[in-house]
Design an enzyme around this catalytic site. Sequence first.
Site, mmCIF file in Angstrom:
data_model
loop_
_atom_site.group_PDB
_atom_site.id
_atom_site.type_symbol
_atom_site.label_atom_id
_atom_site.label_comp_id
_atom_site.label_asym_id
_atom_site.label_seq_id
_atom_site.Cartn_x
_atom_site.Cartn_y
_atom_site.Cartn_z
ATOM 1 N N HIS A 159 43.797 23.544 35.020
ATOM 2 C CA HIS A 159 44.276 23.671 33.631
ATOM 3 C C HIS A 159 43.432 24.679 32.845
ATOM 4 O O HIS A 159 43.321 24.571 31.623
ATOM 5 C CB HIS A 159 44.268 22.322 32.892
ATOM 6 C CG HIS A 159 44.842 21.189 33.687
ATOM 7 N ND1 HIS A 159 46.163 20.824 33.618
ATOM 8 C CD2 HIS A 159 44.269 20.356 34.602
ATOM 9 C CE1 HIS A 159 46.385 19.800 34.438
ATOM 10 N NE2 HIS A 159 45.249 19.500 35.061
ATOM 11 N N SER A 280 39.680 52.895 24.699
ATOM 12 C CA SER A 280 40.619 52.826 23.584
ATOM 13 C C SER A 280 40.544 54.131 22.810
ATOM 14 O O SER A 280 39.475 54.736 22.710
ATOM 15 C CB SER A 280 40.236 51.654 22.682
ATOM 16 O OG SER A 280 40.732 51.857 21.373
ATOM 17 N N LYS A 286 35.461 49.931 23.534
ATOM 18 C CA LYS A 286 36.349 49.221 24.451
ATOM 19 C C LYS A 286 36.328 49.735 25.901
ATOM 20 O O LYS A 286 36.225 50.921 26.156
ATOM 21 C CB LYS A 286 37.807 49.298 23.953
ATOM 22 C CG LYS A 286 38.114 48.432 22.763
ATOM 23 C CD LYS A 286 37.914 46.949 22.987
ATOM 24 C CE LYS A 286 38.977 46.320 23.838
ATOM 25 N NZ LYS A 286 40.263 46.173 23.143
ATOM 26 N N GLU A 293 45.932 44.751 34.672
ATOM 27 C CA GLU A 293 47.037 44.523 33.729
ATOM 28 C C GLU A 293 48.313 45.184 34.230
ATOM 29 O O GLU A 293 49.407 44.616 34.145
ATOM 30 C CB GLU A 293 46.681 45.070 32.347
ATOM 31 C CG GLU A 293 45.689 44.185 31.607
ATOM 32 C CD GLU A 293 45.301 44.760 30.247
ATOM 33 O OE1 GLU A 293 45.254 44.002 29.290
ATOM 34 O OE2 GLU A 293 45.045 45.979 30.157
#
Length: 476
Positions: A159, A280, A286, A293
């Site tokens: 979980h 970024s 970043k 992804e």
Amino acid sequence: MSKPNKPWGGRFSQPTDAFMESFSASIHYDSRLYRQDIQGSMAHCRMLARQGIIAEAEADLIVSGLARVKVEIEEGRLPFRDDQEDIHMHVENRLRELIGPVAGKLHTARSRNDQVATDLRLWLREEVDAIRDAILTLQRILLTLAEAHIETIMPGFTHLQNAQPITFGHHLMAYFEMLDRDRQRFAEARKRINQLPLGAAALAGTPYPIDREWVAKELNFDGICRNSLDAVSDRDFVIETAASCALVMTHLSRFSEELILWSSQAFGFVELSDAFATGSSIMPQKKNPDAPELVRGKSGRVTGHLMGLLTLMKGLPLSYNRDMQEDKEAIFDIIETVRGCLKVFAGMLAEIRIHRTAMASAAKVGFTTATDLADYLARQGIPFRKAHEVSGRLVRLCVESGRTLEQLSLAEMQAADPRIGPEVVEVLAVTASVNARKVTGGTAFSTVRTAIETARKRLDESSESGKIPTKPQPGS
Ligand code: ARG
């Protein structure tokens, strides 16, 4: 709109509508089957001559002409045109330009229906082998990484809540196993891909005395499709491969999800190398996990194509229907996507940095050894259900007083159950918890080490066997 160019021109008095021509054309994507198309045609042509259906000299002319067409395509010298519809017609038309009307004999005892099915099977067989190799490469990288992290402790989750301490090596080996089944699925699919449809002709077979077995052998097929209608009308081999692709992508997508989480500041377990991350355009600090992804995102594409293929086929009457031309863009995109994802994953994992201390400290958070405490009590003769309750009460005491289980005093523990002795401290350590799980398939250091060793042996064996070497193409 060149009516005379169409092989079916005899029946028609009107040229094809200009838009219909481009609507119907598949050459802009099926051109990638040129090599298989020519390979199949050469074998078919040789067989026609062996069987006395065409003359040897004619076959020689056709085969050498096909070899020239192949070179022209490879050198980008054959222009693709919508009015010639697909790769089969491009090859045949060019052959006719090169060697004259004898080119027309190539299509004896054959239809584009069995031809396209053959081309696709030849193509898919190679791609499936490439995917199997790519999975194998990724598995080897996983083994190396797992071996380096047999003793790296991290929290195991259920979980997404900290559950029990495990090792990073053990976690990686879970993905190894998934990939192992994926590889098996592709090997299985390959057997059913590798059956020769040629000889089915349009749908009913052919009256010519052809030798399908000879062609099958020549093209390294394991056997021939036994029913002519089935041979030209099913694409289950495409769907089965697509399903195997969707599964491997699902596995990679879950792994990606974990890498994305783990590289977040909240976890800080791993860091991708600069080569597999991006920055970024606005936030200078970043470093984003774009590689996983994108893999996670692309898994949706592959699953979507699988649904498309199933839907494409579900209502089709036997045998060939033009709808089936729609199978190609889907499977081409699926294969390209899967190969790309496997490649990026291998590169990314080979360079990933693992933050052992962050993993190890996280493993201690969330009372991850509460089960070990319950197991300890059960070993003192307390029924496990009761032991669970006692351990749970001690966890609650910790939550309320902001402490860990290890910070409780022996007196506090004994107040919960007098059978708890001073040796309980050993039970509560994460390393002890991990190493207590020596059961086959468990997370103990020694068990994982054995798992890695046997896995490596299995890999070595499977890479030596199982593959049918693809013969060099005739005429090339
Ligand atoms: N381009 C076609 C396909 O991919 C080849 C077969 C065409 N056959 C036909 N009867 N029109 O399915």
